[in-house]
Enzyme design. Structure first.
Site, PDB file in Angstrom:
ATOM      1  N   CYS A  40       0.855  -1.182   0.000  1.00 59.05           N
ATOM      2  CA  CYS A  40       0.000   0.000   0.000  1.00 59.05           C
ATOM      3  C   CYS A  40       0.886   1.226   0.000  1.00 59.05           C
ATOM      4  O   CYS A  40       2.106   1.118   0.049  1.00 59.05           O
ATOM      5  CB  CYS A  40      -0.961  -0.003   1.181  1.00 59.05           C
ATOM      6  SG  CYS A  40      -2.337   1.156   0.879  1.00 59.05           S
ATOM      7  N   SER A  69      -4.537  -3.926  15.314  1.00 58.78           N
ATOM      8  CA  SER A  69      -3.872  -3.270  16.437  1.00 58.78           C
ATOM      9  C   SER A  69      -4.813  -2.946  17.597  1.00 58.78           C
ATOM     10  O   SER A  69      -4.480  -3.190  18.754  1.00 58.78           O
ATOM     11  CB  SER A  69      -3.192  -1.993  15.945  1.00 58.78           C
ATOM     12  OG  SER A  69      -4.146  -1.126  15.353  1.00 58.78           O
ATOM     13  N   GLU A 124     -16.921  -7.835  -3.055  1.00 58.66           N
ATOM     14  CA  GLU A 124     -15.485  -7.549  -3.103  1.00 58.66           C
ATOM     15  C   GLU A 124     -14.654  -8.817  -3.313  1.00 58.66           C
ATOM     16  O   GLU A 124     -13.725  -8.828  -4.113  1.00 58.66           O
ATOM     17  CB  GLU A 124     -15.037  -6.857  -1.803  1.00 58.66           C
ATOM     18  CG  GLU A 124     -15.430  -5.402  -1.691  1.00 58.66           C
ATOM     19  CD  GLU A 124     -14.554  -4.479  -2.545  1.00 58.66           C
ATOM     20  OE1 GLU A 124     -13.631  -4.981  -3.221  1.00 58.66           O
ATOM     21  OE2 GLU A 124     -14.798  -3.264  -2.537  1.00 58.66           O
ATOM     22  N   LYS A 175     -11.817  -5.083   3.538  1.00 58.75           N
ATOM     23  CA  LYS A 175     -11.169  -4.268   4.564  1.00 58.75           C
ATOM     24  C   LYS A 175     -12.088  -3.103   4.900  1.00 58.75           C
ATOM     25  O   LYS A 175     -12.480  -2.337   4.024  1.00 58.75           O
ATOM     26  CB  LYS A 175      -9.828  -3.763   4.052  1.00 58.75           C
ATOM     27  CG  LYS A 175      -9.068  -2.923   5.051  1.00 58.75           C
ATOM     28  CD  LYS A 175      -7.713  -2.520   4.491  1.00 58.75           C
ATOM     29  CE  LYS A 175      -6.947  -1.648   5.464  1.00 58.75           C
ATOM     30  NZ  LYS A 175      -5.645  -1.242   4.895  1.00 58.75           N
ATOM     31  N   ARG A 192      -1.777   3.052  13.307  1.00 57.78           N
ATOM     32  CA  ARG A 192      -1.338   4.300  12.664  1.00 57.78           C
ATOM     33  C   ARG A 192      -0.221   4.964  13.440  1.00 57.78           C
ATOM     34  O   ARG A 192       0.575   5.698  12.873  1.00 57.78           O
ATOM     35  CB  ARG A 192      -2.546   5.208  12.429  1.00 57.78           C
ATOM     36  CG  ARG A 192      -3.435   4.578  11.367  1.00 57.78           C
ATOM     37  CD  ARG A 192      -4.706   5.335  11.094  1.00 57.78           C
ATOM     38  NE  ARG A 192      -5.509   4.536  10.157  1.00 57.78           N
ATOM     39  CZ  ARG A 192      -6.742   4.831   9.817  1.00 57.78           C
ATOM     40  NH1 ARG A 192      -7.329   5.896  10.315  1.00 57.78           N
ATOM     41  NH2 ARG A 192      -7.393   4.060   8.956  1.00 57.78           N
ATOM     42  N   LYS A 222     -10.433  -7.849   7.293  1.00 58.25           N
ATOM     43  CA  LYS A 222      -9.780  -6.964   8.254  1.00 58.25           C
ATOM     44  C   LYS A 222     -10.749  -5.863   8.654  1.00 58.25           C
ATOM     45  O   LYS A 222     -11.330  -5.243   7.764  1.00 58.25           O
ATOM     46  CB  LYS A 222      -8.535  -6.364   7.624  1.00 58.25           C
ATOM     47  CG  LYS A 222      -7.740  -5.459   8.542  1.00 58.25           C
ATOM     48  CD  LYS A 222      -6.496  -4.916   7.853  1.00 58.25           C
ATOM     49  CE  LYS A 222      -5.728  -4.022   8.824  1.00 58.25           C
ATOM     50  NZ  LYS A 222      -4.547  -3.415   8.228  1.00 58.25           N
ATOM     51  N   ARG A 253     -10.642   7.390   5.327  1.00 51.56           N
ATOM     52  CA  ARG A 253     -10.480   6.400   4.257  1.00 51.56           C
ATOM     53  C   ARG A 253     -11.823   5.787   3.823  1.00 51.56           C
ATOM     54  O   ARG A 253     -11.869   4.737   3.202  1.00 51.56           O
ATOM     55  CB  ARG A 253      -9.513   5.307   4.716  1.00 51.56           C
ATOM     56  CG  ARG A 253      -8.137   5.878   5.045  1.00 51.56           C
ATOM     57  CD  ARG A 253      -7.018   4.859   4.927  1.00 51.56           C
ATOM     58  NE  ARG A 253      -5.724   5.516   5.066  1.00 51.56           N
ATOM     59  CZ  ARG A 253      -4.891   5.349   6.104  1.00 51.56           C
ATOM     60  NH1 ARG A 253      -5.177   4.499   7.055  1.00 51.56           N
ATOM     61  NH2 ARG A 253      -3.759   6.003   6.152  1.00 51.56           N
TER      62      ARG A 253
HETATM   63 ZN    ZN Z   1      -3.037   2.133   2.792  1.00 52.70          ZN
END
Ligand code: ZN
Length: 327
Positions: free
Chosen positions: A119, A277, A236, A198, A208, A251, A220
């Site tokens: 990414c 996380s 998807e 995701k 992050r 995710k 996002r």
């Molecule tokens: Zn990304």
């Protein structure tokens, strides 16, 4: 009236419980995420993720050896570059941090599978997962121009030694673009693990900090999925399968067990779940406060991902879990 059926009969003895256990977690299921930073001898703990470190390449190699010795088959690499720019140069440059880390790990521990997260958000100055229109302050990433960058990134990661390419930016058509790029560059045997479903999740908060990839503005939600949607996840994954994905990822994991299950039912590909996380940090925080039994909660959680249909689990608990599995 005594019941004829007494399910408790099969729970009377530990050995009996072991015999009828349906889901068993093994180290084979685990993938350990690592964060590579430039420099030498650096191991900087991520504040919001106790036990997780940003590591320089030499430290990543040490960690990779430890992971391999524990029997964990794979790591996934994220990179924090020295410099960020609008073209995400650090993502696709042959001297990029993930490229360096991948090469060093493969040299030192050739049998450890190295997955490269593919990414751009860690490498762009604005922190979004691709190109933005000049002056855009909403974070609406331009899809098709971004595909070219992802292709370049994947090829350079494969060249550097990455065994698996894992695109995570939720761009439309990214699997096909990367497949084409890899094939043209002679990497037709390099599999793609697609972050297929995701979600735009608040559980990514601590990541992050770790990856230093917080968007400078906007969010996002124009590319990651809405948490309310399940059927869209199937759309998807069907697209990614058609585009040539070899494995699929869901995710986050904990709040999305139903999605893991649906994806497993809807496809014949291996399914990975990313125990993200925020899920990790919640357990860590509670454990550090003495509120829960960390080992039992971690093992129960990981086993439950597998029961929900995950064949592979990306988790910051991987090393601890591997140790506990040896006990
Ligand atoms: Zn990304």
């Amino acid at each position: 009236m005594f019941p004829v059926h007494r399910p408790r009969r099969l729970r009377t003895h530990p050995q009996l419980r072991r015999m009828v256990r349906e889901t068993v977690l093994t180290t084979n299921d685990l993938i350990y995420p690592l964060f590579a930073v430039p420099g030498e001898g650096i191991a900087k703990e991520v504040k919001s993720m106790p036990g997780v470190y940003q590591l320089s390449v030499n430290k990543i190699v040490e960690e990779a050896k430890a992971v391999y010795d524990l029997g964990i088959p794979a790591i996934i690499l994220f990179g924090i570059p020295a410099d960020k720019d609008v073209d995400a140069t650090g993502a696709w440059h042959d001297c990029g941090i993930v490229q360096k880390a991948a090469t060093a790990v493969k040299e030192a521990v050739p049998d450890l599978i190295v997955i490269a997260d593919t990414c751009l958000c860690e490498y762009t100055s604005h922190g979004h997962c691709g190109y933005l229109q000049v002056g855009d302050l909403t974070g609406r990433v331009l899809n098709d121009p971004t595909l070219e960058l992802l292709k370049k990134t994947a090829v350079s990661q494969a060249k550097a030694g990455a065994d698996i390419i894992a695109p995570s930016g939720m761009m439309d058509g990214f699997v096909q673009a990367i497949r084409q790029g890899l094939d043209e560059a002679g990497f037709e045997d390099t599999p793609i693990l697609s972050y297929a479903a995701k979600y735009a999740s608040a559980y990514y908060g601590p990541f992050r900090d770790a990856a230093e990839s917080t968007p400078q503005f906007g969010d996002r939600r124009t590319y990651q999925m809405d948490p309310g949607n399940a059927r869209e996840a199937i759309k998807e994954i069907e697209l990614d399968i058609a585009e040539g994905a070899d494995m699929l990822m869901v995710k986050p994991a904990l709040a999305y067990m139903d999605i893991i299950w649906r994806v497993k039912e809807a496809s014949n590909l291996p399914v990975a779940a990313y125990n993200v996380s925020g899920e990790y940090s919640m357990i860590k925080a509670a454990a550090l406060n003495g509120w829960i039994d960390e080992k039992r909660v971690v093992m129960e959680t990981l086993t439950s991902f597998k029961r929900a249909g995950a064949d592979l689990i990306l988790t910051y608990h991987a090393k601890d879990a591997a140790r506990w599995l040896l006990e």
